[in-house]
Design a protein around this motif. Structure first.
Motif, PDB file in Angstrom:
ATOM      1  N   ASN A   1       0.830  -1.212   0.000  1.00  0.00           N
ATOM      2  CA  ASN A   1       0.000   0.000   0.000  1.00  0.00           C
ATOM      3  C   ASN A   1       0.862   1.259   0.000  1.00  0.00           C
ATOM      4  O   ASN A   1       0.527   2.251  -0.663  1.00  0.00           O
ATOM      5  N   ASN A   2       1.983   1.207   0.729  1.00  0.00           N
ATOM      6  CA  ASN A   2       2.874   2.370   0.782  1.00  0.00           C
ATOM      7  C   ASN A   2       3.516   2.630  -0.584  1.00  0.00           C
ATOM      8  O   ASN A   2       3.658   3.787  -1.012  1.00  0.00           O
ATOM      9  N   LEU A   3       3.874   1.566  -1.289  1.00  0.00           N
ATOM     10  CA  LEU A   3       4.486   1.734  -2.608  1.00  0.00           C
ATOM     11  C   LEU A   3       3.483   2.303  -3.606  1.00  0.00           C
ATOM     12  O   LEU A   3       3.832   3.170  -4.423  1.00  0.00           O
ATOM     13  N   LYS A   4       2.251   1.841  -3.545  1.00  0.00           N
ATOM     14  CA  LYS A   4       1.230   2.394  -4.450  1.00  0.00           C
ATOM     15  C   LYS A   4       0.983   3.866  -4.144  1.00  0.00           C
ATOM     16  O   LYS A   4       0.746   4.666  -5.057  1.00  0.00           O
ATOM     17  N   SER A   5       1.058   4.227  -2.875  1.00  0.00           N
ATOM     18  CA  SER A   5       0.907   5.629  -2.498  1.00  0.00           C
ATOM     19  C   SER A   5       2.104   6.456  -2.975  1.00  0.00           C
ATOM     20  O   SER A   5       1.949   7.608  -3.407  1.00  0.00           O
ATOM     21  N   THR A   6       3.297   5.863  -2.909  1.00  0.00           N
ATOM     22  CA  THR A   6       4.515   6.549  -3.350  1.00  0.00           C
ATOM     23  C   THR A   6       4.441   6.899  -4.829  1.00  0.00           C
ATOM     24  O   THR A   6       4.868   7.981  -5.247  1.00  0.00           O
ATOM     25  N   ILE A   7       3.885   5.991  -5.631  1.00  0.00           N
ATOM     26  CA  ILE A   7       3.761   6.228  -7.069  1.00  0.00           C
ATOM     27  C   ILE A   7       3.002   7.523  -7.340  1.00  0.00           C
ATOM     28  O   ILE A   7       3.350   8.296  -8.241  1.00  0.00           O
ATOM     29  N   GLU A   8       1.976   7.765  -6.552  1.00  0.00           N
ATOM     30  CA  GLU A   8       1.130   8.942  -6.763  1.00  0.00           C
ATOM     31  C   GLU A   8       1.868  10.247  -6.484  1.00  0.00           C
ATOM     32  O   GLU A   8       1.463  11.304  -6.954  1.00  0.00           O
ATOM     33  N   ASP A   9       2.963  10.168  -5.709  1.00  0.00           N
ATOM     34  CA  ASP A   9       3.712  11.372  -5.347  1.00  0.00           C
ATOM     35  C   ASP A   9       4.839  11.690  -6.326  1.00  0.00           C
ATOM     36  O   ASP A   9       5.564  12.668  -6.142  1.00  0.00           O
ATOM     37  N   VAL A  10       5.022  10.843  -7.332  1.00  0.00           N
ATOM     38  CA  VAL A  10       6.131  11.018  -8.274  1.00  0.00           C
ATOM     39  C   VAL A  10       5.597  11.461  -9.633  1.00  0.00           C
ATOM     40  O   VAL A  10       4.849  10.746 -10.291  1.00  0.00           O
ATOM     41  N   LYS A  11       5.986  12.657 -10.050  1.00  0.00           N
ATOM     42  CA  LYS A  11       5.655  13.132 -11.397  1.00  0.00           C
ATOM     43  C   LYS A  11       6.852  12.829 -12.303  1.00  0.00           C
ATOM     44  O   LYS A  11       7.995  13.066 -11.919  1.00  0.00           O
ATOM     45  N   THR A  12       6.567  12.320 -13.493  1.00  0.00           N
ATOM     46  CA  THR A  12       7.646  11.893 -14.385  1.00  0.00           C
ATOM     47  C   THR A  12       7.608  12.647 -15.710  1.00  0.00           C
ATOM     48  O   THR A  12       6.546  12.778 -16.328  1.00  0.00           O
ATOM     49  N   GLY A  13       8.770  13.125 -16.123  1.00  0.00           N
ATOM     50  CA  GLY A  13       8.907  13.775 -17.423  1.00  0.00           C
ATOM     51  C   GLY A  13      10.094  13.186 -18.166  1.00  0.00           C
ATOM     52  O   GLY A  13      10.947  12.513 -17.571  1.00  0.00           O
ATOM     53  N   SER A  14      10.163  13.429 -19.457  1.00  0.00           N
ATOM     54  CA  SER A  14      11.271  12.907 -20.252  1.00  0.00           C
ATOM     55  C   SER A  14      11.469  13.758 -21.495  1.00  0.00           C
ATOM     56  O   SER A  14      10.579  14.505 -21.903  1.00  0.00           O
ATOM     57  N   VAL A  15      12.663  13.621 -22.061  1.00  0.00           N
ATOM     58  CA  VAL A  15      12.983  14.313 -23.320  1.00  0.00           C
ATOM     59  C   VAL A  15      13.552  13.292 -24.287  1.00  0.00           C
ATOM     60  O   VAL A  15      14.537  12.613 -23.988  1.00  0.00           O
ATOM     61  N   THR A  16      12.911  13.169 -25.452  1.00  0.00           N
ATOM     62  CA  THR A  16      13.372  12.265 -26.491  1.00  0.00           C
ATOM     63  C   THR A  16      13.326  13.014 -27.822  1.00  0.00           C
ATOM     64  O   THR A  16      13.299  14.253 -27.829  1.00  0.00           O
ATOM     65  N   TYR A  17      13.323  12.311 -28.939  1.00  0.00           N
ATOM     66  CA  TYR A  17      13.338  12.978 -30.242  1.00  0.00           C
ATOM     67  C   TYR A  17      12.311  12.334 -31.178  1.00  0.00           C
ATOM     68  O   TYR A  17      11.925  11.171 -31.011  1.00  0.00           O
ATOM     69  N   ALA A  18      11.866  13.113 -32.137  1.00  0.00           N
ATOM     70  CA  ALA A  18      10.882  12.631 -33.113  1.00  0.00           C
ATOM     71  C   ALA A  18      11.586  11.895 -34.247  1.00  0.00           C
ATOM     72  O   ALA A  18      12.600  12.364 -34.768  1.00  0.00           O
ATOM     73  N   VAL A  19      11.040  10.748 -34.627  1.00  0.00           N
ATOM     74  CA  VAL A  19      11.655   9.965 -35.696  1.00  0.00           C
ATOM     75  C   VAL A  19      11.033  10.270 -37.063  1.00  0.00           C
ATOM     76  O   VAL A  19      11.539   9.815 -38.087  1.00  0.00           O
ATOM     77  N   ARG A  20       9.933  11.034 -37.075  1.00  0.00           N
ATOM     78  CA  ARG A  20       9.289  11.394 -38.350  1.00  0.00           C
ATOM     79  C   ARG A  20       8.415  12.625 -38.147  1.00  0.00           C
ATOM     80  O   ARG A  20       8.092  12.997 -37.023  1.00  0.00           O
ATOM     81  N   ASP A  21       8.015  13.241 -39.254  1.00  0.00           N
ATOM     82  CA  ASP A  21       7.069  14.352 -39.202  1.00  0.00           C
ATOM     83  C   ASP A  21       5.689  13.826 -38.809  1.00  0.00           C
ATOM     84  O   ASP A  21       5.251  12.791 -39.315  1.00  0.00           O
ATOM     85  N   THR A  22       4.998  14.548 -37.935  1.00  0.00           N
ATOM     86  CA  THR A  22       3.660  14.124 -37.532  1.00  0.00           C
ATOM     87  C   THR A  22       2.945  15.281 -36.856  1.00  0.00           C
ATOM     88  O   THR A  22       3.506  16.374 -36.687  1.00  0.00           O
ATOM     89  N   GLU A  23       1.700  15.035 -36.472  1.00  0.00           N
ATOM     90  CA  GLU A  23       0.923  16.011 -35.703  1.00  0.00           C
ATOM     91  C   GLU A  23       0.189  15.255 -34.595  1.00  0.00           C
ATOM     92  O   GLU A  23      -0.512  14.282 -34.859  1.00  0.00           O
TER      93      GLU A  23
END
Length: 296
Positions: free
Chosen positions: A183-205
């Protein structure tokens, strides 16, 4: 150094050439418990020796190691808790191992491990209760299938990102009961915001956003929020999307396409921009993603 606090206990993991100095300073601050010291140089020497032995007689060593592993599985005393996680990048894998994860399965966004891969890992752990942290929404189903098939007691913590998995590994309390920890681990997940930076492999929208091949893509919880030409600028914007008045900690894992110099410059810039927050940087060496970031 990795430091994690919960309630009135602080868990500290340090690599040092002088453990005595660390202990002397720590004991002056508070009470110490569950002290564990490993000689990393000794382990490194053993790895080198084993590698040389393997070169001399590969077939013989392989046979002996196979027999040794089987004997160890029988002789090793069963422990209460075991841990499996999924990660890509040797830096991130080493962080998990330093935090006590027994088995790190190589996998991620473009290479999802199978149910059998997870079962193989389960069978290599001698524990009463095994926690699995998939760290990807596409792997959770395979982990749940492995839990259903295996006769062992397996608990799948529904982590969908690497930072969520690392946060869970750091706050796990070995003195707590299974259900309390889960239960504590599931609660911990809710407190973590995740972001990332990657790259586009093709043109898109996507969602009305025009994206050109090679653009830097900034994602928050898997959804594209920022697009640009410079990975650091996009990363700063992504962090701005995640940080609020309750934020305390920023953690950045930089990928194999990011140099140490670039990471140091980025860290200094964040420290100047967010003086009130703790900021940690780790070399994750992960592919595909220039930066994996979390805000807690």
């Amino acid at each position: 150094m990795i430091v994690v606090g919960y309630d009135d206990v602080i868990k500290v993991h340090i690599h040092t050439n002088n453990p005595g100095l660390v202990l002397s300073k720590a004991v002056a601050i508070g009470e110490l418990s569950k002290i564990k010291i490993d000689n990393m140089r000794e382990e490194h020497r053993e790895l080198i020796i084993n590698a040389k032995d393997k070169e001399l007689n590969d077939d013989k060593i392989e046979e002996e190691n196979s027999s040794k592993i089987q004997d160890e599985d029988i002789e090793n005393e069963k422990k209460k808790y075991g841990f499996i996680t999924v990660a890509m990048g040797d830096g991130i894998s080493n962080i998990f191992k330093d935090l006590g994860i027994d088995y790190v399965i190589e996998g991620g966004q473009t290479m999802n491990p199978s149910t059998q891969d997870i079962l193989d890992a389960v069978n290599n752990i001698n524990a009463d209760h095994i926690f699995i942290m998939p760290n990807n929404k596409n792997i959770i189903m395979s982990a749940n299938q492995a839990a259903e098939i295996s006769a062992k007691d397996i608990l799948v913590v529904p982590t969908t990102t690497i930072p969520q998995g690392i946060a869970c590994a750091t706050v796990f309390n070995f003195d707590s009961e299974v259900e309390d920890n889960f239960n504590n681990l599931k609660s911990t997940i809710e407190d973590v915001k995740t972001g990332s930076v990657t790259y586009a492999v093709r043109d898109t929208e996507i969602d009305g956003i025009d994206i050109k091949e090679g653009n830097m893509l900034g994602l928050v919880e898997g959804k594209i929020k920022e697009v640009g030409e410079d990975k650091k600028i996009v990363a700063i914007k992504v962090l701005g999307d995640m940080i609020d008045d309750e934020s305390e900690l920023i953690t950045v894992y930089y990928g194999k396409e990011v140099t140490d110099e670039e990471a140091n410059e980025f860290q200094l810039e964040l420290q100047g921009k967010y003086e009130e927050l703790d900021i940690q940087f780790y070399k994750g060496n992960q592919p595909l993603y220039y930066f994996l970031m979390s805000v807690e």
